[in-house]
Design a protein around this motif. Sequence first.
Motif, PDB file in Angstrom:
ATOM      1  N   ASN A  79       0.811  -1.221   0.000  1.00 47.82           N
ATOM      2  CA  ASN A  79       0.000   0.000   0.000  1.00 47.82           C
ATOM      3  C   ASN A  79       0.841   1.265   0.000  1.00 47.82           C
ATOM      4  O   ASN A  79       0.306   2.370   0.175  1.00 47.82           O
ATOM      5  N   ASP A  80       2.150   1.116  -0.197  1.00 46.73           N
ATOM      6  CA  ASP A  80       3.023   2.276  -0.330  1.00 46.73           C
ATOM      7  C   ASP A  80       2.572   3.102  -1.542  1.00 46.73           C
ATOM      8  O   ASP A  80       1.995   2.570  -2.487  1.00 46.73           O
ATOM      9  N   ASP A  81       2.867   4.404  -1.511  1.00 37.57           N
ATOM     10  CA  ASP A  81       2.328   5.279  -2.558  1.00 37.57           C
ATOM     11  C   ASP A  81       3.390   6.086  -3.293  1.00 37.57           C
ATOM     12  O   ASP A  81       3.114   7.173  -3.800  1.00 37.57           O
ATOM     13  N   GLY A  84       2.049   6.383  -6.720  1.00 35.84           N
ATOM     14  CA  GLY A  84       0.601   6.511  -6.749  1.00 35.84           C
ATOM     15  C   GLY A  84      -0.005   5.732  -5.603  1.00 35.84           C
ATOM     16  O   GLY A  84       0.629   4.841  -5.030  1.00 35.84           O
ATOM     17  N   SER A  85      -1.212   6.046  -5.243  1.00 36.42           N
ATOM     18  CA  SER A  85      -1.875   5.395  -4.118  1.00 36.42           C
ATOM     19  C   SER A  85      -1.895   3.880  -4.297  1.00 36.42           C
ATOM     20  O   SER A  85      -2.334   3.362  -5.322  1.00 36.42           O
ATOM     21  N   ASN A  86      -1.356   3.178  -3.292  1.00 33.11           N
ATOM     22  CA  ASN A  86      -1.307   1.707  -3.291  1.00 33.11           C
ATOM     23  C   ASN A  86      -0.511   1.137  -4.459  1.00 33.11           C
ATOM     24  O   ASN A  86      -0.787   0.031  -4.931  1.00 33.11           O
ATOM     25  N   ASP A 120      -1.419  -0.783  -8.042  1.00 27.44           N
ATOM     26  CA  ASP A 120      -0.637  -1.948  -8.464  1.00 27.44           C
ATOM     27  C   ASP A 120      -0.493  -2.965  -7.327  1.00 27.44           C
ATOM     28  O   ASP A 120      -0.357  -4.161  -7.562  1.00 27.44           O
ATOM     29  N   TYR A 121      -0.428  -2.474  -6.092  1.00 25.69           N
ATOM     30  CA  TYR A 121      -0.243  -3.334  -4.923  1.00 25.69           C
ATOM     31  C   TYR A 121       0.962  -4.259  -5.110  1.00 25.69           C
ATOM     32  O   TYR A 121       0.892  -5.467  -4.858  1.00 25.69           O
TER      33      TYR A 121
END
Length: 299
Positions: A79-81, A84-86, A120-121
Motif C-alpha cells: 500500500n506504499d504510494d 501513486g496510491s497503493n 498496483d499493490y
Amino acid sequence: ALSSNGLVFSACSYGDDDNSATDSGSCWVCDRADTTTDFVWATDCHKLVPSDAVHYDSFGNGGSALSSNGLAFSACSPNDDDKGSNSGSCYVCDRANTATDFDMANDCHKVYMSDGATSDYFGTYGGPALSSDGLVFCACSHYRWGGFCSVCSRSDTATDFDWTTDCHKLTMTDAAASDYLGKGGVALSGDGLVVSACSQGDDDRGSGSGSCYVCDRASTATDFDSANDCHKLVPSDGAASDYFGQGGVLLSRRGLGLSVCSHVDHSCYMCSRADLNTPFDMATDCQKLVPNDVATDRK
C-alpha cells in the motif's frame, strides 16, 4: 520464512502501528546459535520498521523472504504510494553475518517499479521471493495486464538492486484482465534460474479454473522471456471456480520439483521432472493428492 539451516526466522505484522502510523506494518527477524536452542523473543529477535512508513503501508503483508544463509531479507509494503496510491514497494536488506542485526537505515534498500501506478499493490498477498544467495529477487502485482512479476538480478549482495538496470517485467502472452498472475505469490529456485507464479482467475478449464506458469533460463545474466522460456500448467480435470494456484506455488531448490494446490477442489499437485530443459507435463510428471477425509468446507 526460514533460512536453510533453521537458524534464522522471520515473520511480519502488517497491521502494526509503529512510527505512530496505523497499519504501517513491521517484520521481525530472529537468530539463534543452533537448532537445539529455542528462539528467545527478548534476546534473539529484532524488529524492522521502514523509516518512511506511513498509515496503511502494510509492510509485511504477504510475508517475508530470506536467503539460504539468512543474510538477505525481503518484505513488501503493497500500500506504499511512491508511484501513486497503493502502488506498492519492497525492501531488500543485506547484512554481513547473523551476529549483526539488520539495520533498516543502513542495510535495506527500497525496490519499486519505475512505471508503477495507482493500485498496483506491488508485492501483495504472497510477498517476495529470494534466491538462496540473495542475488535474485522477485515480486508480483496481480492487477494490471492480468498480473505481472518483476525479476531482478545483481552480481553481489554489496550492490543494491537497481530497477532500471537489474529488473525486468514478466507478463504472460495469453494474459487476460482477471487472470491475477502472482496473486498467490511467486516462487524461485535456489539458483534463481526457475520462477513460477499462478493465475488463479485463468479460464482455460472454465471461469476461475486457474493455471500456473513455470519459466526456465540458462543463467541469471539472461532475462526470462515469457514467449520462449515459460510453459503453462493446467490440470486436465480442472473446472470452473477451482482457483488452481490461489494459495501460491512452491519450487524445490533446483527447480525440478513443484507443488501447487487448488483449495476449492481440495487437492494439491506434486510435479517432478528430470532436468530444466524439459517442461513439466501435467499428464506425466504430476500426481494429484486428495486427503481421504476431505470435507466440503475444508480449503
